[in-house]
Design an enzyme around this catalytic site. Sequence first.
Site, PDB file in Angstrom:
ATOM      1  N   HIS A  98      -3.318   1.401   0.305  1.00 51.98           N
ATOM      2  CA  HIS A  98      -2.399   2.752  -0.345  1.00 51.98           C
ATOM      3  C   HIS A  98      -1.382   3.308   0.593  1.00 51.98           C
ATOM      4  CE1 HIS A  98      -3.146   7.049  -0.052  1.00 51.98           C
ATOM      5  NE2 HIS A  98      -3.630   6.632  -1.842  1.00 51.98           N
ATOM      6  N   GLU A 168       1.328   4.625  -7.235  1.00 51.81           N
ATOM      7  CA  GLU A 168       1.382   5.715  -6.606  1.00 51.81           C
ATOM      8  C   GLU A 168       2.472   6.119  -6.313  1.00 51.81           C
ATOM      9  OE1 GLU A 168      -2.327   7.537  -6.411  1.00 51.81           O
ATOM     10  OE2 GLU A 168      -1.714   6.611  -3.986  1.00 51.81           O
TER      11      GLU A 168
HETATM   12  P1  13P Z   1      -3.979  13.807  -5.293  1.00 49.36           P
HETATM   13  O1  13P Z   1      -4.130  13.605  -6.631  1.00 49.36           O
HETATM   14  O2  13P Z   1      -4.670  14.090  -4.161  1.00 49.36           O
HETATM   15  O3  13P Z   1      -2.875  13.509  -5.182  1.00 49.36           O
HETATM   16  O4  13P Z   1      -4.042  12.201  -4.050  1.00 49.36           O
HETATM   17  C1  13P Z   1      -3.439  10.843  -4.996  1.00 49.36           C
HETATM   18  C2  13P Z   1      -3.976   9.701  -4.116  1.00 49.36           C
HETATM   19  O5  13P Z   1      -3.137   8.979  -3.111  1.00 49.36           O
HETATM   20  C3  13P Z   1      -5.234   8.529  -4.835  1.00 49.36           C
HETATM   21  O6  13P Z   1      -5.308   7.507  -4.367  1.00 49.36           O
END
Ligand code: 13P
Length: 256
Positions: A98, A168
């Site tokens: 992440h 992401e």
């Molecule tokens: P948010 O949905 O709070 O933007 O976070 C996304 C995230 O990092 C999920 O792993």
Amino acid sequence: MNKDKKYYIIGNWKMNPENKKDAKKIFGEIKKASQRRRSKIIICPPFVYLNAMYTGRLPKSLSIGAQNCFWKERGSFTGEISPTQLVDMKVEYVILGHSERRTLGEDDGLVSKKIKALLSNGLRPIVCVGESERDGDGRYLNFLESQLDTVFSDVVSAELDRVVIAYEPVWAIGKNEDDAITGHSLYEIVILIKRFLSRKYGKERGFSVPIIYGGSVSPSNAEGILGEGNADGLLIGRESLDPKSFSKIIELADNL
Ligand code: 13P
């Protein structure tokens, strides 16, 4: 409606909530909303709450995940959690790489080792990739390819069916729902990732890997991201701590 498609709706609770009582309450509501769902729902709480999630039987559509894992199975690694320990806790999925962990120093090489360790222990990695910012001449696409190249360097074809990829983009995390990616823009990335995988593993295997999206997902943008973006699911931060919102997203995905 595409009745054959099973979406992954994954909640990443990050370092929330502040106590076990709240964790159990949120989870209890999500558990109710997960009964008899077509989607695969996965909740990834902090390690310290994993045990508390297993009160009673879980619906078939609901699984538990972790947010990180070390790449060695045992030894002198203060503060780390091993894949074997997660298996012992009945964890099935683990978020890896992440961007919030990368900010703390994790790099693609380390993520690659962790993927391998998880796969060797029968766990399913949810591998996060994504650029920090976008530029006008497409350098972010090269960045993404090189990230994929390194993190998948040791993954062999036979292991691929246990991998989920989460795109992401850092610029979309923790923002307003209007700042999430558009379906159109996500579609381009989904194609890039599928192309990368089919070059490396062949079209059939490459195309079968679920590609999900994370970054400011909410009930109001989830449908467009899944539909127009052609994503296989969502990795949700803040809205996964709000059982009403999260249940709404599960419902949307189930009816798509
Ligand atoms: P948010 O949905 O709070 O933007 O976070 C996304 C995230 O990092 C999920 O792993």
